[in-house]
Design a protein around this motif. Structure first.
Motif, PDB file in Angstrom:
ATOM      1  N   GLY A 150      48.476 -41.472 107.116  1.00 21.82           N
ATOM      2  CA  GLY A 150      49.252 -42.560 106.840  1.00 21.82           C
ATOM      3  C   GLY A 150      49.447 -43.409 108.128  1.00 21.82           C
ATOM      4  N   THR A 151      50.155 -44.538 108.189  1.00 22.06           N
ATOM      5  CA  THR A 151      50.361 -45.356 109.647  1.00 22.06           C
ATOM      6  C   THR A 151      51.375 -44.332 110.247  1.00 22.06           C
ATOM      7  N   GLY A 152      51.281 -44.644 111.611  1.00 28.13           N
ATOM      8  CA  GLY A 152      52.372 -44.123 112.530  1.00 28.13           C
ATOM      9  C   GLY A 152      53.678 -44.228 111.932  1.00 28.13           C
ATOM     10  N   LYS A 153      54.297 -45.536 111.321  1.00 30.03           N
ATOM     11  CA  LYS A 153      55.456 -45.471 110.977  1.00 30.03           C
ATOM     12  C   LYS A 153      55.820 -44.451 109.579  1.00 30.03           C
ATOM     13  N   GLN A 154      54.615 -44.515 108.923  1.00 33.13           N
ATOM     14  CA  GLN A 154      54.673 -43.673 107.691  1.00 33.13           C
ATOM     15  C   GLN A 154      55.039 -42.301 107.874  1.00 33.13           C
ATOM     16  N   VAL A 155      54.189 -41.502 108.987  1.00 33.62           N
ATOM     17  CA  VAL A 155      54.025 -40.254 109.273  1.00 33.62           C
ATOM     18  C   VAL A 155      55.336 -39.824 109.901  1.00 33.62           C
ATOM     19  N   LEU A 156      55.768 -40.692 111.056  1.00 36.76           N
ATOM     20  CA  LEU A 156      56.812 -40.302 111.931  1.00 36.76           C
ATOM     21  C   LEU A 156      58.204 -40.215 110.804  1.00 36.76           C
ATOM     22  N   THR A 157      58.254 -41.035 109.891  1.00 38.05           N
ATOM     23  CA  THR A 157      59.504 -41.262 109.095  1.00 38.05           C
ATOM     24  C   THR A 157      59.789 -40.037 108.118  1.00 38.05           C
ATOM     25  N   ARG A 158      58.438 -39.422 107.641  1.00 37.83           N
ATOM     26  CA  ARG A 158      58.505 -38.341 106.933  1.00 37.83           C
ATOM     27  C   ARG A 158      58.835 -37.237 107.770  1.00 37.83           C
ATOM     28  N   TYR A 159      58.102 -37.223 109.154  1.00 39.96           N
ATOM     29  CA  TYR A 159      58.512 -36.031 109.937  1.00 39.96           C
ATOM     30  C   TYR A 159      59.970 -35.989 110.265  1.00 39.96           C
ATOM     31  N   ARG A 160      60.575 -37.268 110.779  1.00 28.76           N
ATOM     32  CA  ARG A 160      61.958 -37.140 111.075  1.00 28.76           C
ATOM     33  C   ARG A 160      62.985 -37.006 109.968  1.00 28.76           C
ATOM     34  N   ALA A 161      62.347 -37.127 108.783  1.00 25.39           N
ATOM     35  CA  ALA A 161      63.264 -36.730 107.542  1.00 25.39           C
ATOM     36  C   ALA A 161      63.141 -35.080 107.226  1.00 25.39           C
ATOM     37  N   ARG A 162      62.075 -34.489 107.899  1.00 23.05           N
ATOM     38  CA  ARG A 162      62.056 -33.024 107.709  1.00 23.05           C
ATOM     39  C   ARG A 162      61.398 -32.956 106.275  1.00 23.05           C
ATOM     40  N   ARG A 163      60.592 -33.961 105.859  1.00 24.48           N
ATOM     41  CA  ARG A 163      59.835 -33.614 104.632  1.00 24.48           C
ATOM     42  C   ARG A 163      58.431 -33.527 104.492  1.00 24.48           C
ATOM     43  N   HIS A 164      57.769 -33.178 105.788  1.00 28.32           N
ATOM     44  CA  HIS A 164      56.628 -32.606 106.018  1.00 28.32           C
ATOM     45  C   HIS A 164      56.327 -31.246 105.731  1.00 28.32           C
ATOM     46  N   GLU A 165      55.091 -30.671 105.583  1.00 31.43           N
ATOM     47  CA  GLU A 165      54.807 -29.355 105.469  1.00 31.43           C
ATOM     48  C   GLU A 165      54.085 -28.934 107.053  1.00 31.43           C
ATOM     49  N   ILE A 166      52.988 -29.364 107.239  1.00 28.20           N
ATOM     50  CA  ILE A 166      52.288 -29.668 108.580  1.00 28.20           C
ATOM     51  C   ILE A 166      52.156 -30.863 109.205  1.00 28.20           C
ATOM     52  N   PHE A 167      52.721 -30.998 110.421  1.00 27.23           N
ATOM     53  CA  PHE A 167      52.470 -32.405 111.059  1.00 27.23           C
ATOM     54  C   PHE A 167      51.683 -32.222 112.168  1.00 27.23           C
ATOM     55  N   ILE A 168      50.702 -33.068 112.240  1.00 30.56           N
ATOM     56  CA  ILE A 168      49.882 -32.989 113.561  1.00 30.56           C
ATOM     57  C   ILE A 168      50.100 -34.373 114.137  1.00 30.56           C
ATOM     58  N   GLY A 169      50.295 -34.360 115.382  1.00 27.00           N
ATOM     59  CA  GLY A 169      50.322 -35.490 116.335  1.00 27.00           C
ATOM     60  C   GLY A 169      50.583 -35.549 117.819  1.00 27.00           C
ATOM     61  N   GLN A 170      51.141 -36.057 118.393  1.00 26.27           N
ATOM     62  CA  GLN A 170      51.356 -36.200 119.958  1.00 26.27           C
ATOM     63  C   GLN A 170      52.797 -36.255 120.362  1.00 26.27           C
ATOM     64  N   TRP A 171      52.988 -35.562 121.587  1.00 26.84           N
ATOM     65  CA  TRP A 171      54.339 -35.689 121.968  1.00 26.84           C
ATOM     66  C   TRP A 171      54.362 -36.094 123.411  1.00 26.84           C
ATOM     67  N   GLY A 172      55.013 -37.167 123.868  1.00 27.14           N
ATOM     68  CA  GLY A 172      54.992 -37.608 125.378  1.00 27.14           C
ATOM     69  C   GLY A 172      56.514 -37.290 125.808  1.00 27.14           C
ATOM     70  N   PRO A 173      56.688 -36.880 127.385  1.00 27.20           N
ATOM     71  CA  PRO A 173      57.925 -36.616 127.708  1.00 27.20           C
ATOM     72  C   PRO A 173      58.678 -38.035 127.958  1.00 27.20           C
ATOM     73  N   ASP A 174      59.917 -37.863 128.235  1.00 24.10           N
ATOM     74  CA  ASP A 174      60.858 -39.012 128.106  1.00 24.10           C
ATOM     75  C   ASP A 174      61.271 -39.423 129.509  1.00 24.10           C
ATOM     76  N   TYR A 175      61.169 -38.320 130.658  1.00 21.62           N
ATOM     77  CA  TYR A 175      61.055 -38.339 132.090  1.00 21.62           C
ATOM     78  C   TYR A 175      60.493 -37.205 132.730  1.00 21.62           C
ATOM     79  N   LEU A 176      60.528 -37.414 133.931  1.00 22.44           N
ATOM     80  CA  LEU A 176      59.932 -36.274 134.715  1.00 22.44           C
ATOM     81  C   LEU A 176      60.611 -34.841 135.330  1.00 22.44           C
ATOM     82  N   ASP A 177      61.230 -34.350 134.251  1.00 21.53           N
ATOM     83  CA  ASP A 177      61.800 -33.018 134.487  1.00 21.53           C
ATOM     84  C   ASP A 177      61.495 -32.217 133.421  1.00 21.53           C
TER      85      ASP A 177
END
Length: 521
Positions: A392-419
């Motif tokens: 799906g598009t990034g928006k579609q996939v993230l919407t499902r993931y944030r709503a806890r409607r996924h089974e397995i999610f594969i993606g990327q994570w980047g930190p918000d600050y350097l700590d």
């Protein structure tokens, strides 16, 4: 407006900046990159790589990250600060003479408005601020302007000062012009900007382009460019062609094959930029099978980490298996897992799944992410785990993931600050697993109830002794590495191709360290 008319609009704007020349105009920087994850430009809501990068060029923040010394972020709008004896009250003084476009002075009331707004709206990145004990009910008392240049920030506990300052270098600490948004709808900033950064937002046409114009009143000096154009082009082959023909100045989503070919072109310069982004898989613990410890451990041994990194991600990433990226304080570089299908099958048998099982995997339909997902699909099939890839598009996939409607999610994570707490706070904390929880961390998204690990993460954030703090983060990483919903796969290098005449393009570990202000041609 039809798409062809949008293209004509962009071309007309380019022509208005500079007379017709071969390639792009000298005063305009045209960059191609996938923007399908761009869902908002509101600093209180932005939580995706594209949005964080763009907003770093539209807004100034209270502090800027210091990649050379992560424990000492650099004041941007803030000039100086003091901490009370009990460590719970910070008093900040803003730099004098800073203005928003239109020459209105940036005041302490703007900083107060912006921080309060980030907490009250309670969007995805709000936990960055609420982790300091701030709530919608308390912000009016705890975040207050003292005068035009000074404001106070009151905390619930005596956190390590470096953590507090690094939190205020995150995108949610971007300072918004309170007068520009007064009287407008609450979602106005999703598609507009009201910052004091080096650029202003001229136009955003979702799915096609963004136009950023130089802010001549920027406190860091007028940018060398008059305009930056970000074109939403997702196919690597198309990006390469446009770069070779001079229709763009930079390509941001090229694969290893395109990079190798372009490196031979004397008119093209290739950059390899180490990033703090992690590729990872997340297993929803509400799934009746993925919540079993034996299944979690089995899936860790059904990924061919080294082969994927060496082939599909050659030059673009390296195998990494801890939630703190290499380059961060206390990052763990051990890699205990490898592709071991025999051991994985034995673990599945222990779980009563000797014949395997079927599961869906949500993935952004980015060419690189799809290749990684397909490789994992093939390796898991060797143990009878039938993975259905759900692109799906990034928006579609993230919407499902944030709503806890996924089974397995594969993606990327980047930190918000350097700590290190930036990643620990989301991978290793879930204070409330209910559906209406205030803090919706990655652990929350995956329904992982972890009171003991959450307590350990809280201990780390209050520990002022550097050695003891590093030891706690090492233990957290090992525990999550061994058994959790998270399978950390790789750490990314971004491959960027530029036309030879481009100078001053800078990028760093995090998305918001990609800055356009110094670019010239």
């Amino acid at each position: 407006m039809p798409k062809s008319r949008h293209l004509l609009f962009v071309l007309a704007l380019l022509a208005a900046v500079s007379p017709a020349v071969a390639g792009t105009p000298r005063s305009v920087f045209v960059m191609a990159r996938a923007l399908d994850d761009l869902v908002s430009l509101d600093p209180a809501e932005v939580f995706e790589f594209s949005g964080m990068e763009i907003n770093a060029n539209l807004y100034q923040r209270l502090f800027r990250a210091n990649p050379d010394d992560p424990g000492n972020p650099i004041g941007e709008i803030v000039e100086s600060w003091q901490v009370s004896h009990d460590g719970r009250v910070f008093t900040f003084t803003l730099r004098d003479g800073l203005t928003f476009p239109g020459d209105r002075p940036i005041e302490a009331a703007d900083a107060v408005f912006s921080l309060r707004r980030g907490v009250i709206l309670n969007k995805a990145p709000s936990f960055i601020l609420t982790q300091l004990g701030l709530t919608a009910a308390s912000v009016e008392d705890r975040i207050r302007a003292l005068d035009a240049r000074r404001f106070v920030l009151g905390l619930d506990r005596a956190y390590a000062p470096s953590l507090v300052l690094n939190v205020l270098s995150a995108g949610i600490a971007s300072v918004v012009d309170r007068e520009a948004v007064a009287g407008r709808k609450s979602d106005w900033l999703r598609s507009h900007a009201a910052g004091s950064g080096p650029f202003t937002l001229k136009r955003w046409q979702p799915g096609e382009y963004l136009l950023l114009d130089a802010n001549p009143e920027y406190s860091g000096g007028k940018p060398a460019l008059k305009r930056v154009v970000l074109r939403d082009i997702r196919e690597p082959a198309t990006q390469r062609l446009l770069l070779e023909t001079g229709d763009i100045d930079a390509a941001r989503n090229l694969g290893p094959d395109q990079i190798v070919a372009l490196a031979q072109d004397e008119n093209i310069r290739v950059l390899t930029v180490p990033r703090a982004r992690l590729f990872y898989m997340a297993l929803n613990q509400r799934h009746p099978l993925l919540g079993r410890p034996e299944v979690r451990r089995a899936l860790r041994q059904l990924v061919d980490y080294e082969a994927i990194a060496a082939t599909l991600l050659a030059g673009r990433a390296s195998a990494h298996q801890a939630f703190l990226p290499k380059g961060f304080f206390a990052a763990l570089e051990e890699r205990p897992f490898a592709y071991r299908p025999v051991q994985a099958k034995a673990l599945l048998s222990e779980a009563g799944l000797a014949d395997g099982f079927s599961v869906g995997m949500d993935v952004r339909s980015d060419p690189v992410m799809m290749l990684v997902a397909q490789a994992i699909q093939a390796s898991m099939a060797e143990a009878g785990v039938a993975v259905e890839i759900l692109p799906g598009t990034g928006k579609q996939v993230l919407t499902r993931y944030r709503a806890r409607r996924h089974e397995i999610f594969i993606g990327q994570w980047g930190p918000d600050y350097l700590d290190p707490h930036t990643n620990a706070s989301t991978f290793a904390r879930n204070p409330d697993n209910s559906d209406d929880a205030r803090e919706r961390t990655l652990a929350w998204r995956n329904g992982w109830e972890i009171p003991e690990i959450t307590a350990l993460a809280e201990q780390a954030v209050l520990e002022r002794d550097t050695a003891r703090r590093a030891k706690i983060y090492g233990e957290l990483q090992r525990r999550i590495q061994a058994d959790s919903p998270f399978i950390v796969l790789f750490q990314e290098n971004e491959l960027i191709a530029l036309t030879a005449g481009v100078k001053g393009f800078t990028a760093g570990l995090t998305s918001d360290q990609t800055l356009y202000h110094g670019i010239s041609k």
